[in-house]
Scaffold this motif. Structure first.
Motif, PDB file in Angstrom:
ATOM      1  N   THR A  49       0.834  -1.199   0.000  1.00  0.00           N
ATOM      2  CA  THR A  49       0.000   0.000   0.000  1.00  0.00           C
ATOM      3  C   THR A  49       0.872   1.254   0.000  1.00  0.00           C
ATOM      4  OG1 THR A  49      -0.135   0.014   2.407  1.00  0.00           O
ATOM      5  CG2 THR A  49      -1.895  -1.128   1.239  1.00  0.00           C
TER       6      THR A  49
ATOM      7  N   ARG B  21      -6.974   2.076  -6.526  1.00  0.00           N
ATOM      8  CA  ARG B  21      -6.994   3.340  -5.796  1.00  0.00           C
ATOM      9  C   ARG B  21      -8.374   3.462  -5.164  1.00  0.00           C
ATOM     10  NH1 ARG B  21      -8.696   8.450  -5.385  1.00  0.00           N
ATOM     11  NH2 ARG B  21      -7.214  10.134  -4.997  1.00  0.00           N
ATOM     12  N   SER B  22      -8.392   3.781  -3.886  1.00  0.00           N
ATOM     13  CA  SER B  22      -9.657   3.925  -3.186  1.00  0.00           C
ATOM     14  C   SER B  22     -10.325   5.237  -3.586  1.00  0.00           C
ATOM     15  CB  SER B  22      -9.433   3.908  -1.671  1.00  0.00           C
ATOM     16  OG  SER B  22     -10.653   4.140  -1.004  1.00  0.00           O
ATOM     17  N   ASP B  23     -11.625   5.160  -3.854  1.00  0.00           N
ATOM     18  CA  ASP B  23     -12.384   6.386  -4.142  1.00  0.00           C
ATOM     19  C   ASP B  23     -13.103   6.873  -2.888  1.00  0.00           C
ATOM     20  OD1 ASP B  23     -14.596   4.741  -3.808  1.00  0.00           O
ATOM     21  OD2 ASP B  23     -15.304   4.912  -5.872  1.00  0.00           O
TER      22      ASP B  23
ATOM     23  N   ASP C  77     -14.962   4.745  -1.036  1.00  0.00           N
ATOM     24  CA  ASP C  77     -15.881   3.655  -0.721  1.00  0.00           C
ATOM     25  C   ASP C  77     -15.325   2.297  -1.159  1.00  0.00           C
ATOM     26  OD1 ASP C  77     -17.932   5.243   0.408  1.00  0.00           O
ATOM     27  OD2 ASP C  77     -18.664   5.766  -1.596  1.00  0.00           O
ATOM     28  N   ILE C  78     -14.863   2.246  -2.407  1.00  0.00           N
ATOM     29  CA  ILE C  78     -14.345   0.978  -2.930  1.00  0.00           C
ATOM     30  C   ILE C  78     -12.984   1.203  -3.581  1.00  0.00           C
ATOM     31  CG2 ILE C  78     -16.647   0.003  -3.326  1.00  0.00           C
ATOM     32  CD1 ILE C  78     -16.219   0.551  -6.318  1.00  0.00           C
ATOM     33  N   ASN C  79     -12.261   0.117  -3.730  1.00  0.00           N
ATOM     34  CA  ASN C  79     -10.979   0.170  -4.429  1.00  0.00           C
ATOM     35  C   ASN C  79     -11.234   0.052  -5.927  1.00  0.00           C
ATOM     36  OD1 ASN C  79      -9.335   0.428  -2.172  1.00  0.00           O
ATOM     37  ND2 ASN C  79      -9.243  -1.781  -1.857  1.00  0.00           N
ATOM     38  N   GLN C  80     -10.991   1.138  -6.629  1.00  0.00           N
ATOM     39  CA  GLN C  80     -11.200   1.176  -8.076  1.00  0.00           C
ATOM     40  C   GLN C  80      -9.978   0.593  -8.789  1.00  0.00           C
ATOM     41  OE1 GLN C  80     -13.905   2.004  -9.625  1.00  0.00           O
ATOM     42  NE2 GLN C  80     -15.047   3.037  -8.010  1.00  0.00           N
TER      43      GLN C  80
ATOM     44  N   GLY D 210      -4.793   9.694  -2.965  1.00  0.00           N
ATOM     45  CA  GLY D 210      -5.657   8.610  -2.512  1.00  0.00           C
ATOM     46  C   GLY D 210      -4.876   7.421  -2.000  1.00  0.00           C
ATOM     47  N   SER D 211      -5.536   6.591  -1.252  1.00  0.00           N
ATOM     48  CA  SER D 211      -4.962   5.357  -0.739  1.00  0.00           C
ATOM     49  C   SER D 211      -4.920   4.323  -1.864  1.00  0.00           C
ATOM     50  CB  SER D 211      -5.812   4.844   0.422  1.00  0.00           C
ATOM     51  OG  SER D 211      -5.343   3.592   0.846  1.00  0.00           O
ATOM     52  N   CYS D 212      -3.740   3.755  -2.100  1.00  0.00           N
ATOM     53  CA  CYS D 212      -3.554   2.815  -3.203  1.00  0.00           C
ATOM     54  C   CYS D 212      -2.996   1.495  -2.699  1.00  0.00           C
ATOM     55  CB  CYS D 212      -2.586   3.390  -4.226  1.00  0.00           C
ATOM     56  SG  CYS D 212      -3.132   4.940  -4.928  1.00  0.00           S
ATOM     57  N   SER D 213      -3.260   0.455  -3.444  1.00  0.00           N
ATOM     58  CA  SER D 213      -2.661  -0.851  -3.172  1.00  0.00           C
ATOM     59  C   SER D 213      -2.331  -1.508  -4.498  1.00  0.00           C
ATOM     60  CB  SER D 213      -3.600  -1.729  -2.349  1.00  0.00           C
ATOM     61  OG  SER D 213      -4.761  -2.027  -3.084  1.00  0.00           O
TER      62      SER D 213
END
Length: 182
Positions: free
Chosen positions: A55, A74-76, A78-81, A124-127
């Motif tokens: 992450t 990438r989190s929007d 609500d969900i990881n897009q 944004g938060s990414c994984s």
């Protein structure tokens, strides 16, 4: 199941210890190299079995240790897009709202540039999941995050490299004894 050392010894009839040829440290390296070689030859559908998740925050590029990236999200909020991959040279274009390929939080992009992975839009938060090459110890009997059906190939690789090590040492001892006039 027997340890990797016992399996290699069973295939080669070698006794491996800390002062033998090969040594246990060399066997560790042979097994680790074998795992990497096997992973590099695996079909794509087995690569997720060798992956780990990482992450980071978009806009702060993540340094890569492997070139085998499987998924980027990438989190929007609500969900990881899922992110679409773009060439690094397009990163300016996807930041321009006038461009058709503009990156949004619901349609993010990722790119790899100078051994780093980054995602746009920033902030944004990414994984991402990437193939991880394991270190394999001679005393182990299984490899974590590795397909069970391919473990025997790592043992075979270790056995072959161990025998090559023995042969190389035999060859050098023959050369040295010839030079001594023996």
């Amino acid at each position: 199941m027997a340890t990797f050392e016992a399996q290699v010894a069973g295939l080669t009839s070698l006794t491996i210890d800390d002062s033998s040829s090969p040594t246990r440290a060399e066997l560790n390296q042979f097994l680790t190299d074998g795992a990497k070689e096997v992973i590099n030859q695996l079909p794509g559908h087995l690569l997720p079995l060798c992956a780990s998740s990482n992450t980071f925050t978009s806009g702060s590029a993540e340094t890569l240790v492997t070139g085998k990236i499987l998924n980027v999200f990438r989190s929007d909020g609500d969900i990881n897009q899922p992110c679409r991959k773009i060439p690094a040279k397009q990163k300016g274009r996807v930041s321009d709202p006038e461009e058709m390929s503009y990156a949004t939080i619901t349609d993010p992009v990722f790119f790899i540039d100078n051994n780093s992975l980054d995602v746009l839009p920033s902030g944004g938060s990414c994984s991402y999941s990437a193939v991880a090459y394991p270190s394999v110890a001679y005393g182990a009997s299984a490899i974590t995050a590795f397909p069970n059906e391919a473990e025997h190939l790592v043992v075979l690789y270790g056995a072959i490299k161990s025998l090559q090590n023995v042969l190389a040492n035999m060859d050098s001892s023959i050369v040295h004894s010839d030079q001594d006039g023996s």
